[in-house]
Structure formats: C-alpha cells, structure tokens
Design a protein around this motif. Structure first.
Motif, PDB file in Angstrom:
ATOM      1  N   SER A 115       0.851  -1.182   0.000  1.00 41.39           N
ATOM      2  CA  SER A 115       0.000   0.000   0.000  1.00 41.39           C
ATOM      3  C   SER A 115       0.887   1.233   0.000  1.00 41.39           C
ATOM      4  CB  SER A 115      -0.910  -0.005   1.235  1.00 41.39           C
ATOM      5  OG  SER A 115      -1.654   1.188   1.297  1.00 41.39           O
ATOM      6  N   SER A 160      -0.311   5.850   1.886  1.00 47.92           N
ATOM      7  CA  SER A 160      -0.982   6.035   3.172  1.00 47.92           C
ATOM      8  C   SER A 160      -0.079   6.706   4.203  1.00 47.92           C
ATOM      9  CB  SER A 160      -1.467   4.692   3.712  1.00 47.92           C
ATOM     10  OG  SER A 160      -0.369   3.822   3.922  1.00 47.92           O
ATOM     11  N   LYS A 161       1.234   6.640   3.978  1.00 48.26           N
ATOM     12  CA  LYS A 161       2.165   7.248   4.926  1.00 48.26           C
ATOM     13  C   LYS A 161       2.908   8.401   4.260  1.00 48.26           C
ATOM     14  CE  LYS A 161       2.665   3.158   7.866  1.00 48.26           C
ATOM     15  NZ  LYS A 161       3.627   2.174   8.459  1.00 48.26           N
ATOM     16  N   TYR A 190      -0.599  13.109  -0.250  1.00 52.06           N
ATOM     17  CA  TYR A 190       0.473  12.156   0.042  1.00 52.06           C
ATOM     18  C   TYR A 190       1.790  12.925   0.071  1.00 52.06           C
ATOM     19  CZ  TYR A 190       3.378   7.908  -0.567  1.00 52.06           C
ATOM     20  OH  TYR A 190       4.300   6.897  -0.424  1.00 52.06           O
ATOM     21  N   ASN A 244       1.121  10.075  10.308  1.00 49.48           N
ATOM     22  CA  ASN A 244       0.688   8.688  10.203  1.00 49.48           C
ATOM     23  C   ASN A 244      -0.294   8.283  11.295  1.00 49.48           C
ATOM     24  OD1 ASN A 244       2.422   8.517   8.025  1.00 49.48           O
ATOM     25  ND2 ASN A 244       4.011   7.376   9.121  1.00 49.48           N
ATOM     26  N   SER A 272      -6.023  12.611   9.951  1.00 44.50           N
ATOM     27  CA  SER A 272      -7.027  11.863   9.184  1.00 44.50           C
ATOM     28  C   SER A 272      -8.285  12.702   9.050  1.00 44.50           C
ATOM     29  CB  SER A 272      -7.348  10.534   9.870  1.00 44.50           C
ATOM     30  OG  SER A 272      -7.899  10.765  11.154  1.00 44.50           O
TER      31      SER A 272
END
Length: 454
Positions: A45, A48-49, A344, A369, A373
């Motif tokens: 993936s 996401s970080k 990102y 991380n 969100s």
C-alpha cells in the motif's frame, strides 16, 4: 527533470508528426533480458504514509548511491516512510556521470559496458536489486523514475523526414527497444505529442512499436521493471511532453502507484491532467502557495487553490525536490503544513538527511501517520498565523506562527470537554476544551504546534 533544462523545454514546445504505420521499420524481436533476480512482488500500500525522494541533483557518483540508500532504508521505514522514489536507474548517454534523465538503454541497470562504463552513476545491477530487496523486506515500495519523453545518445543517421541527419539511431547493448528515426518526431503523420526537450530526439508515443516497448510487450519497460526488477510504482518525468493516455496505459498494463511531474501551478490544470491520466500528480499549486506564503510573510496564501483541496487522493505534496528548492525561510513550517494536511507528502532527501532537524521531521511523520485523518476545515489565516483542523479520528489542530513572538488563539475543535496536548512538544499546555469544543492554544515564534486528544 533538472529545473534549468526544463525551462528550456518550455520554450521548445511544438507540434510534431509521427507515424502509426510500423511496416516501414524492420521488426525487432524481443531479445533475452539481462539476468535479474525477481524481488518479492507482494502488493504494497503506497500513499498512506510518507514518500522519500531518495536522491538529489548531482548526488554522489562513482557507483555508491544504491548502497548508500540501502543503508538508510531500515531507519526510514522505522520513521514511517512507506515508499522511496529512486532516480532513473538505467544507462544514460553520459554513462557514469548521468543522473538518468538522458535515457539511452532502458534495460541497462549497470550490467553493460556502454557509454563509457558498466555501472550507472548509482551502481550496478546487483546493487539496485539488493536495494529493492532491502526496501521490500522493510515493507517499503520502490518508485521508478520513468523518462519517456525523449532519448539521448543515439548515433547520427540520414533522416528523410528532416532532409538531413538526426541522432536517432539507438542500438542498445541490451538488445531491447532499438530505435530509429521512425520512432521519433518528426516523421510522416500528425502526432498527439506536443512537447520536446532540450533538442533531444522526441519519442513518438502514437507509434505502435513505441507503445509495445513501453508497456505492451511481455518484456516492455513497464512489465520488465515490475515483474523482473520488482518496482512497485512509477514517477513519470515531464508529462507535459506527451498525452495523459500514455501514463494511463502504462499504469494499466502493470498496476502500481503512479505520479506525474506536470509542472504547473494551476490547481485546475493539475486536476484535469490527473483525472485524464488516472494518476496522482505532484501538487505544484501547493508548493507555490507555500513558497509565496513563507517567502512573502503572508500565510493567507495557504488558503489558495491546490490539488490537495480539489482531490487529495491525486495530490502528492512536497516542499523541495531535485529541480526546485525555493522555500528557504522557515522551511520546517512548510513540512508542518504538508504533513498535517491531506494528500500524500514527499520528503526531500537533503532536507531529511542534511539540512533540517531530523527529529522534528520524524515527529511530523509520526503525527501524519497517527493523527492526520479526515477532511480539513480551515479555521484562520492572516500574515503571520494559520490554523486548520483535520476532522478524522482522532484528528488534529495545526497552528503555524510565522511571527517574531508567541501567539495565542481561541479555536473550535472537534472535541468537547476533552484534554488535549501539543504533540510536537513545542508547548507544554494541556488545556481542556469547553463543552462547546472551543479551546485556547498557542504557538511559538516561527514555529508550530499540533494538537490532538491525549
């Protein structure tokens, strides 16, 4: 691409012509590829970080760079990096001096003695294979830099389309993707490609032969890089030079993360390209807004239109890269911005390893991380102060202060009657939000605080 050259390219944009008829060119069969050990191809993936740009312009040559990066991969993974973007990894026309943006042999990763040496500037085939394996063992994706607008290093040949000679005769030692004047502009029919670069031969992407070697053949660039070398994703150089369907077709042939260098500060233009290419794009609109905000001491510029505000899923945000590094006043504030906002984020190697406080960057990566969100609400901005909140779980409030003194401000959070803290350590306050979710927070001069629940 290096900035000083890209400026030249912008002045050379021109319509050209190409042929889609390949019968005029003798067929080049798929030759045996150089021996390589497939890496662990487990799906990863990416996005996401945080991405690391694992090079800079004129990073050390002599074939040492792949080993240098291999040594840093474990600590980067521990810090929260999930992907590394490598420079163009195959033989350029300047051989061991090449940064890779003058591609000659797309299948020579440092195993053929051509262009003056066997290794690339960065190392040997075995060393890049080891780097990719090390990255995968640390659960990092590896992003390949794909330069397919132009080529360099071809021999001179008579070109009937120009009435003279052009440097378009490419006979790579790998035996893969040989090219002639039929494969470059100009040739005999109209082309959809619009961008040339620095006088180099310009690949014609409308040609079936070119498409086959880019992504259709079983050992095309796309499939060889993915299936044999083990690359997980793609950074496309100078995508203004060809149509977005090229990126779309390349990505669709093999999958993986994709991001294009569409060098334009207009967020709407970036969004249009990203949607057409079905790819992410570097958010130059965000970059220029941060530059203007910090260099001009006007944080209201952070309210400008950006790709991350239009489609965060498509936005790769950055503070500096190998081409451009114009944010020099309180650059860490720009990192506080991209590592708390949507998109990102990509960290520049020299900022992380040499120029900025690595502990502060590691802290921001952790916050990104673990806390950043949800959607974004923009709370306040003036010349010196900027406040925004992320609305996820747990979410955060970021307070950037570019003034010469401590500042305080009442803000509305997403938390009622809750103790919060600054996760940067820049403030020792641990206030409790009111029942109406309001709270007073503070930020140090030319600094930032980032608040979330305890």
């Amino acid at each position: 691409m290096k900035k000083t050259i890209t400026i030249v390219a912008g002045a050379l944009l021109a319509l050209s012509a190409c042929t889609t008829e390949d019968a005029q060119k003798s067929t080049v069969t798929e030759a045996a590829a150089p021996a390589a050990t497939p890496s662990n191809l487990t799906a990863r993936s990416t996005g996401s970080k945080v991405m690391m740009q694992a090079f800079y312009w004129d990073c050390p040559g002599g074939g040492t760079w792949w080993n240098t990066i291999s040594g840093k991969v474990p600590s980067w993974a521990s810090a929260g990096i999930d992907a590394i973007w490598l420079p163009p990894a195959t033989k350029g026309s300047s051989g061991g001096y090449s940064m890779g943006y003058d591609p000659f042999d797309y299948f020579d990763f440092g195993s053929y003695n051509q262009m003056g040496n066997t290794e690339t500037r960065f190392g040997s085939l075995a060393e890049i294979q080891s780097l990719i394996t090390t990255a995968h063992n640390n659960d990092l994706s590896v992003i390949a830099d794909i330069v397919i607008n132009h080529c360099s290093g071809g021999a001179s040949q008579s070109n009937p389309f120009t009435g003279g000679s052009t440097y378009t005769n490419f006979t790579p030692a790998s035996g893969l993707f040989a090219r002639s004047y039929y494969d470059f502009h100009p040739n005999d029919v109209h082309a959809s490609d619009v961008g040339t670069f620095g006088g180099y031969p310009d690949l014609c992407h409308d040609k079936t032969y070119v498409q086959d070697w880019l992504y259709n053949n079983t050992n095309s660039i796309a499939k060889y890089y993915k299936n044999t070398m083990g690359f997980d994703g793609w950074r496309f150089d100078m995508v203004k030079g060809f149509e977005p369907w090229v990126v779309k077709n390349f990505k669709n042939a093999v999958g993986g993360f994709a991001v294009g260098e569409y060098w334009d500060g207009n967020a709407a233009t970036l969004e249009t390209w990203a949607n057409s290419a079905e790819s992410s794009a570097f958010d130059f609109a965000c970059y220029y807004a941060m530059r203007d905000a910090l260099q001009g001491n006007d944080l209201t510029k952070l309210n400008n239109d950006m790709l991350l505000k239009r489609n965060a899923y498509r936005a790769v945000t950055f503070v500096a890269n190998h081409d451009t590094d114009e944010i020099y006043n309180n650059k860490i504030l720009a990192y506080a911005y991209i590592l708390t906002h949507e998109g990102y984020p990509c960290i520049f190697y020299r900022d992380y390893e040499e120029w900025l406080d690595k502990n502060k960057l590691n802290n921001l990566i952790w916050i990104h991380n673990n806390k950043a969100s949800g959607s974004t609400t923009y709370l306040y901005a003036d010349n010196d102060e900027y406040v925004a909140k992320r609305n996820g779980s747990p979410g955060l409030v970021v307070y950037i202060n570019n003034s010469d003194s401590w500042q305080q401000r009442w803000v509305e959070t997403n938390w009622a009657s809750t103790v919060i803290k600054d996760y940067t350590g820049n403030s020792t306050w641990e206030p409790t939000t009111q029942s109406g979710k309001w709270v007073q927070i503070q930020a140090p001069p030319h600094g930032y605080t980032i608040w979330s629940v305890k």
